[in-house]
Write an enzyme that holds these catalytic residues in place. Structure first.
Site, PDB file in Angstrom:
ATOM      1  N   GLY A   1      -3.159   5.364   0.875  1.00 44.78           N
ATOM      2  CA  GLY A   1      -3.497   6.436   1.798  1.00 44.78           C
ATOM      3  C   GLY A   1      -4.061   7.667   1.127  1.00 44.78           C
ATOM      4  O   GLY A   1      -4.109   8.735   1.734  1.00 44.78           O
ATOM      5  N   GLY A   2      -4.526   7.540  -0.118  1.00 45.98           N
ATOM      6  CA  GLY A   2      -5.178   8.658  -0.781  1.00 45.98           C
ATOM      7  C   GLY A   2      -4.276   9.834  -1.049  1.00 45.98           C
ATOM      8  O   GLY A   2      -4.748  10.956  -1.245  1.00 45.98           O
TER       9      GLY A   2
ATOM     10  N   SER B   1      -4.135   0.833  -3.587  1.00 51.32           N
ATOM     11  CA  SER B   1      -4.897   2.066  -3.476  1.00 51.32           C
ATOM     12  C   SER B   1      -4.119   3.215  -4.116  1.00 51.32           C
ATOM     13  O   SER B   1      -3.824   3.148  -5.301  1.00 51.32           O
ATOM     14  CB  SER B   1      -5.239   2.342  -2.011  1.00 51.32           C
TER      15      SER B   1
END
Length: 534
Positions: A132-133, A211
Site C-alpha cells: 500500500g505504499g 510491495s
C-alpha cells in the site's frame, strides 16, 4: 501534483480496496464458528474454529499509539483480565479509502490463522506485511485460510502505522522516519513470545511481504534490531534495490526519481514542509502536530508515501547499499515480482486523466534518462508496441522493477540462498478493475489472489488452471517456510538462484507454458540497462 497522484495510484495499485474485493468475490458457505481459547503473555483470547482453520482476529500487539504515544516507538501491550473476544478484525490504521478517511490511530492489531488440524507440530509461522505504499492497507484484508490449511502453517497479518503517523521525521524526535517499521518489529517480537501458544515454532519464522510489505521485509533484513526475529524471508514486488528514474513510477511530468528509502535528512525535509503546510511554527513542529486532530494530519497524508528513512537506529545503512555490501541477515530468501509491474500504474494514471501519448513519450524519456534518452528510445521504439502507454509501461516494468529486483537477487545470492521467481500469468485478474487500452497482464499485485482470499473471499473468475497455479504457489511458499526449500506437489523443482546467472522460475498456468525457467535478464533487457548506467 506528483505526490497527490502518487497517493491516488498507491491507494488503487499497491493494495486491494475492500469495495473492489467484495464486488469481485465468490460467495462460499458460511460455517458456524466454535470458540477456541488461547492464553497469551498478555491475557486470554477467544477465537473461532470452523473445523478447517482456527482464526484469532483483532489481537492487540502494542498499546494504542495515541496521545503522548503518537510518534513514539510501540509500547508492549498491557495485560488484561478475563477472556477477550478475538473474533472480529481490529481497526485499520488511518488511511484514505475511496476518497474517505477510514481507520484510526488505535490500530496496532493483528490476525492469526492456523490449521484446525495439523499432521505435525510445532508449525512454522509466516508473518505477512501488507502493501500500500506506506499509505494504505491492513492485515485483515488478507484472509490466509488457504495458505494455513494447505501448507500447515500459522499466518500472522499485522497492521502498522501509515502515512505521517508511521513515517514522520523531525529533528530531535527519536524513531523519526521508522515508526511503521518499529510496529512491524513489535509484531515479530509478539510472535516470539506467543507463537507456541498456538502450536507455532518461534524458532521458525518467515517474514513475507508484498510491495511496501516487501520493501519493509528487505529493510528489516538489514536492520540490527531484527536479529533473532527472522529465519526466512519472502519478498514479492519489493526489494532493497528498487529505484525508479523520473516518471517511471507513475508517468507525470513532475514525478522525480525515487527510491523507497529516503535519507533521514530528506524525510525530515518532507516532514518539516508538511508541518509548515499545517501552520506549525518553526522549532515547535512536534508539539503543534501532536495537538492536531487526525483529520487535520490527513491533509498531508500523501507526502509520506514510500518514505521509510535510513540513517536511523533501525536502518543505519541505506538498504540497497547494505545488500550490495553483504550487511544483512543471511537467511534463505524467496524474491521476485510480477512480469508487467508497470502496466497498472500507467493505466491508472491514464484513468486519472494523464495519458502517455506519441507526443509526450520523448519528453518522458528525456526527463527520465537525460542524455541517454535517445538510446532508450531506440531500444523501446513506439513502433514495437500497440500503444504509447504500453511502451512506457514496459520501460517502467523493465528499468524500474525487474532489473533492480534482479540486481538485489544477485547481491543476496552472493551471501545466502535465494530462490528467484517472476509471476507471469498474462491473464491474471484485473483486481483493480482499471480500464486500459492495452492488456494489463501480470500487473503489480495481480499475484495476491493466488495466495490469499482478499477480504475473506476466494477470487471469482480464476480458471481451473489458475487455481492449480495458486495451489502450487502456496505449496512453494509454505514448504519454504517449513524447510527453507520451496517445493510443490506436481510442480517443477525450484533451483537456487546463481549470482552469475539470470534464470528465475516463471510462474504461469499450464496453458501458457506452465511453471519453468526463464531468463529474466534477457526478457527485461537488463544487459541494456546495466550498460546504459545511471
Amino acid at each position: 501534483m506528483a505526490r497527490r497522484l502518487l497517493a491516488v495510484i498507491a491507494g488503487g495499485c499497491l493494495t486491494m480496496t475492500a469495495g473492489v474485493a467484495q464486488a469481485a468475490a465468490r460467495p462460499h458457505a458460511e460455517t458456524k464458528p466454535q470458540p477456541s481459547i488461547v492464553k497469551l503473555d498478555s491475557g486470554r483470547i477467544r477465537g473461532s474454529d470452523d473445523g478447517t482453520v482456527t482464526t484469532y482476529s483483532g489481537i492487540p500487539f502494542a498499546q494504542p499509539p495515541v496521545g503522548k504515544l503518537r510518534w513514539k516507538e510501540p509500547v508492549r501491550v498491557a495485560p488484561w483480565q478475563g477472556v477477550a473476544e478475538a473474533t472480529k478484525p481490529g481497526r485499520p490504521c488511518t488511511q484514505v479509502e475511496g476518497g474517505k478517511q477510514v481507520g484510526g490511530e488505535d490500530c496496532l492489531f493483528l490476525d492469526l490463522t492456523a490449521p484446525a488440524k495439523a499432521s505435525r507440530k510445532p508449525l512454522p509461522v509466516m508473518v505477512w506485511l501488507h502493501g500500500g505504499g506506506f499509505l494504505t492497507g491492513y492485515g485483515s484484508m488478507y484472509n490466509a485460510r488457504r495458505m494455513a490449511e494447505q501448507g500447515e502453517v500459522i499466518v500472522v497479518t499485522p497492521n502498522y502505522r501509515l502515512g505521517p503517523f508511521g513515517y514522520l521525521a523531525l529533528p530531535g524526535l527519536p524513531g523519526s522516519g521508522t515508526f511503521g517499521l518499529a510496529d512491524q518489529l513489535e509484531a515479530l517480537k509478539w510472535v516470539q513470545r506467543n507463537a507456541a501458544a498456538f502450536g507455532g515454532d518461534p524458532g521458525n519464522v518467515t517474514l513475507i511481504g508484498q510491495s511496501a510489505g516487501g520493501i519493509s521485509t528487505c529493510a528489516l533484513l538489514t536492520s540490527p534490531a531484527a536479529r533473532g526475529l527472522i529465519d526466512k524471508a519472502v519478498m514479492q514486488s519489493g526489494t532493497c534495490t528498487l529505484n525508479w528514474p523520473a516518471g517511471t513510477y507513475i508517468p507525470v511530468p513532475d514525478m522525480p526519481s525515487m527510491t523507497p528509502y529516503p535519507s533521514l535528512k530528506t524525510s525530515r525535509d518532507f516532514s518539516l514542509a508538511a508541518a509548515k503546510q499545517l501552520g506549525c511554527a518553526a522549532g515547535k513542529e512536534l508539539d503543534c502536530l501532536r495537538a492536531k486532530p487526525v483529520a487535520e494530519l490527513m491533509k498531508v497524508h500523501e507526502s509520506f508515501g514510500l518514505n521509510l528513512a535510513y540513517g536511523t537506529p533501525l536502518l543505519p545503512l541505506e538498504p540497497a547499499q547494505a545488500l550490495r555490501t553483504g550487511k544483512f541477515l543471511r537467511v534463505p530468501v524467496i524474491s521476485g515480482g510480477t512480469r508487467s509491474e508497470g502496466n497498472g500504474y500507467v493505466a491508472g494514471t491514464a484513468q486519472a486523466g494523464i495519458r502517455v501519448t506519441a507526443e509526450n513519450y520523448p519528453t518522458l524519456m528525456k526527463n527520465a534518462f537525460g542524455e541517454q534518452a535517445d538510446k532508450v528510445l531506440r531500444e523501446y521504439p513506439l513502433t514495437d508496441f500497440s500503444s504509447p502507454g504500453l511502451a512506457w509501461a514496459t520501460v517502467s516494468s523493465d528499468r524500474g522493477w525487474a532489473c533492480p529486483t534482479l540486481e538485489g537477487d544477485e547481491a543476496m545470492a552472493a551471501h545466502t540462498t535465494v530462490y528467484a521467481y517472476e509471476f507471469a500469468d498474462a491473464k491474471a485478474p484485473n483486481i483493480f478493475e482499471t480500464p486500459s487500452e492495452f492488456p494489463l497482464g501480470a500487473q503489480h499485485a495481480s499475484d495476491l489472489p493466488y495466495l490469499f482470499d482478499l477480504d475473506g473471499r476466494p477470487w471469482d473468475g480464476l480458471t481451473s488452471e489458475q487455481w492449480r497455479l495458486a495451489e502450487q504457489m502456496i505449496g512453494y511458499w509454505t514448504s519454504f517456510a517449513h524447510t527453507g526449500r520451496p517445493r510443490a506437489e506436481g510442480a517443477p523443482a525450484w533451483p537456487a538462484f546463481k549470482p552469475s546467472g539470470q534464470t528465475v522460475l516463471s510462474l504461469k498456468p499450464a496453458g501458457q507454458g506452465g511453471i519453468g525457467p526463464d531468463d529474466l535478464g534477457k526478457r527485461h533487457r537488463c544487459g541494456f540497462w546495466s550498460g546504459l548506467g545511471d
